[in-house]
Enzyme design. Structure first.
Site, short mmCIF file in Angstrom:
data_model
loop_
_atom_site.label_atom_id
_atom_site.label_comp_id
_atom_site.label_asym_id
_atom_site.label_seq_id
_atom_site.Cartn_x
_atom_site.Cartn_y
_atom_site.Cartn_z
N ALA A 53 0.80 -1.23 0.00
CA ALA A 53 0.00 0.00 0.00
C ALA A 53 0.84 1.28 0.00
O ALA A 53 0.61 2.18 -0.81
CB ALA A 53 -0.97 -0.01 1.19
N ARG A 94 -5.79 0.27 -8.99
CA ARG A 94 -5.95 -0.68 -7.88
C ARG A 94 -7.06 -0.19 -6.95
O ARG A 94 -6.81 0.67 -6.10
CB ARG A 94 -4.65 -0.84 -7.08
CG ARG A 94 -3.49 -1.47 -7.82
CD ARG A 94 -3.72 -2.93 -8.20
NE ARG A 94 -4.01 -3.78 -7.07
CZ ARG A 94 -3.10 -4.30 -6.26
NH1 ARG A 94 -1.83 -4.03 -6.43
NH2 ARG A 94 -3.45 -5.10 -5.28
N GLN A 201 3.58 -13.65 -2.68
CA GLN A 201 4.38 -12.53 -2.16
C GLN A 201 5.20 -12.92 -0.93
O GLN A 201 6.27 -12.37 -0.69
CB GLN A 201 3.48 -11.33 -1.83
CG GLN A 201 2.82 -10.69 -3.03
CD GLN A 201 1.41 -11.21 -3.24
OE1 GLN A 201 1.13 -12.38 -2.98
NE2 GLN A 201 0.52 -10.35 -3.69
N ASP A 242 -4.23 -3.14 3.52
CA ASP A 242 -4.48 -2.19 2.44
C ASP A 242 -5.55 -1.17 2.80
O ASP A 242 -5.59 -0.09 2.22
CB ASP A 242 -4.87 -2.93 1.16
CG ASP A 242 -3.67 -3.55 0.48
OD1 ASP A 242 -3.27 -3.02 -0.57
OD2 ASP A 242 -3.13 -4.54 0.98
N ASN A 252 -6.68 -7.12 3.83
CA ASN A 252 -5.29 -7.44 3.51
C ASN A 252 -5.30 -8.58 2.49
O ASN A 252 -6.36 -9.06 2.08
CB ASN A 252 -4.52 -7.82 4.78
CG ASN A 252 -3.02 -7.86 4.55
OD1 ASN A 252 -2.45 -6.95 3.96
ND2 ASN A 252 -2.37 -8.92 5.01
N LYS A 253 -4.11 -8.99 2.08
CA LYS A 253 -4.00 -10.02 1.06
C LYS A 253 -4.82 -11.26 1.42
O LYS A 253 -4.90 -11.65 2.58
CB LYS A 253 -2.53 -10.40 0.88
CG LYS A 253 -2.25 -11.23 -0.36
CD LYS A 253 -2.73 -10.54 -1.62
CE LYS A 253 -2.10 -9.17 -1.81
NZ LYS A 253 -2.71 -8.41 -2.91
#
Length: 353
Positions: A53, A94, A201, A242, A252-253
């Protein structure tokens, strides 16, 4: 021990270029992209060549500056028209990352503050603002790291998901900041990094950068978090985010909410490391956060020589999930540590600014 810091986003003003570490090529290649067109910078944000982010916000700020710098407008009003086109374009890259919009809105606020000045003066002001966003993020990450470190003890086992490290920010990272600061002070943390499907990631980025810095890091598959917790290897979970809603729900992811549920079951503290630029008090709950859906090919064949799923099978590939506030032990910001109820504690973090 000094931290080996990689600056993943930087401006080369003389070349009218944004220099980005292409995170999609890690860990096998360390390639810096030299991007001179707004389309290339937009693509880098969308394709996760730059990710995290804070790093997205920094890239967007420099991107909108470079796009405006290329304008041939001769006065303030004409330049603003060109600026708005570039800003609105980057806003489509995004949708989940609030830092993107935060940075773009901040650049617009600076533009309006320069009303009445020449086009050259406004362009210089935009560069100054983008530089400030980058410099401030470095200070923010260090502060988050100090507050988070106060909750940890030497020798702890820590679990993290996705990548919230130095390459996702200006320096130190958010969730990895206390690990780097602890490394400098001899804390000897043992870090477990989830691989973080489907874009890996954790495997490609977190494991890579921690190993580069000499941190004791162990890579695990996402579905192994439960067993390492059960075996007593984990004393705290640290993740980035994020977007944080006003009630403390945190996006978040994908996979983060599952880790939080496991941590709750095993009575392990679950900490979200969130710059205040990521906290959105205008967003009431996690239900109001837009979740980005990505191509199914990331699941079926992206990391394989041959497809690893039946041809034509339906896929569902959300890039994020939302962790309910009741699963979050604390939200760590640059202005302090917020505890439940977050509707009361999060606004107080802003008042400290």
């Amino acid at each position: 021990m000094p931290v080996d810091v990689i600056q993943s986003v930087k401006l080369d003003d003389e070349k009218n270029a944004l220099i980005l570490l292409d995170q999609t090529l890690l860990p096998n290649e360390k390639v810096f992209l030299e991007l001179t067109k707004v389309e290339g910078i937009w693509d880098a944000i969308y394709e996760l060549k730059v990710r995290g982010a804070p790093a997205i916000g920094i890239a967007a700020a420099y991107g909108v500056y470079l796009g405006t710098k290329m304008s041939k407008a001769e006065n303030y009003d004409q330049l603003y028209e060109d600026f708005k086109k570039v800003k609105d374009y980057f806003a489509t890259s995004r949708p989940t990352a609030v830092n993107l919009f935060w940075a773009l809105d901040r650049m617009e606020a600076r533009f309006k503050k320069e009303a009445g000045k020449t086009a050259v003066e406004v362009k210089q002001a935009l560069k100054e603002e983008a530089d400030l966003i980058r410099a401030e993020d470095e200070k923010v990450c260090e502060a988050i790291g100090r507050y988070a470190l106060s909750l940890l003890k030497p020798g702890m086992g820590l679990l993290t998901h996705c990548n919230a490290g130095t390459i996702a920010t200006a320096k130190y990272g958010t969730a990895l900041a206390p690990i780097y600061l602890g490394q400098q002070q001899g804390y000897n943390f043992k870090v477990y990094a989830d691989e973080t499907r489907p874009l890996l990631q954790g495997a490609r980025l977190t494991a890579w950068e921690l190993q580069e810095a000499g941190v004791d890091v162990t890579l695990i598959c996402d579905n192994m978090a439960s067993i390492v917790m059960k075996e007593g290897k984990i004393q705290a979970v640290l993740v980035g985010c994020d977007r944080v809603a006003a009630n403390g729900d945190a996006a978040n992811k994908i996979g983060t909410s599952g880790v939080a549920i496991l941590a709750k079951h095993y009575n392990i503290p679950f900490y979200v490391c969130a710059p205040l630029s990521t906290v959105d008090l205008n967003c009431n709950t996690g239900a109001d956060i837009h979740i980005e859906l990505r191509p199914g090919e990331e699941i079926t064949k992206k990391w394989y020589e041959k497809p690893m799923a039946p041809e034509g099978v339906k896929t569902y590939n959300p890039a994020f999930d939302v962790t309910d506030n009741e699963l979050i032990t604390a939200i760590i910001t640059e202005n302090g540590i917020a505890y439940p109820p977050y509707t009361e504690s999060l606004p107080k973090m802003f008042k400290k600014e």
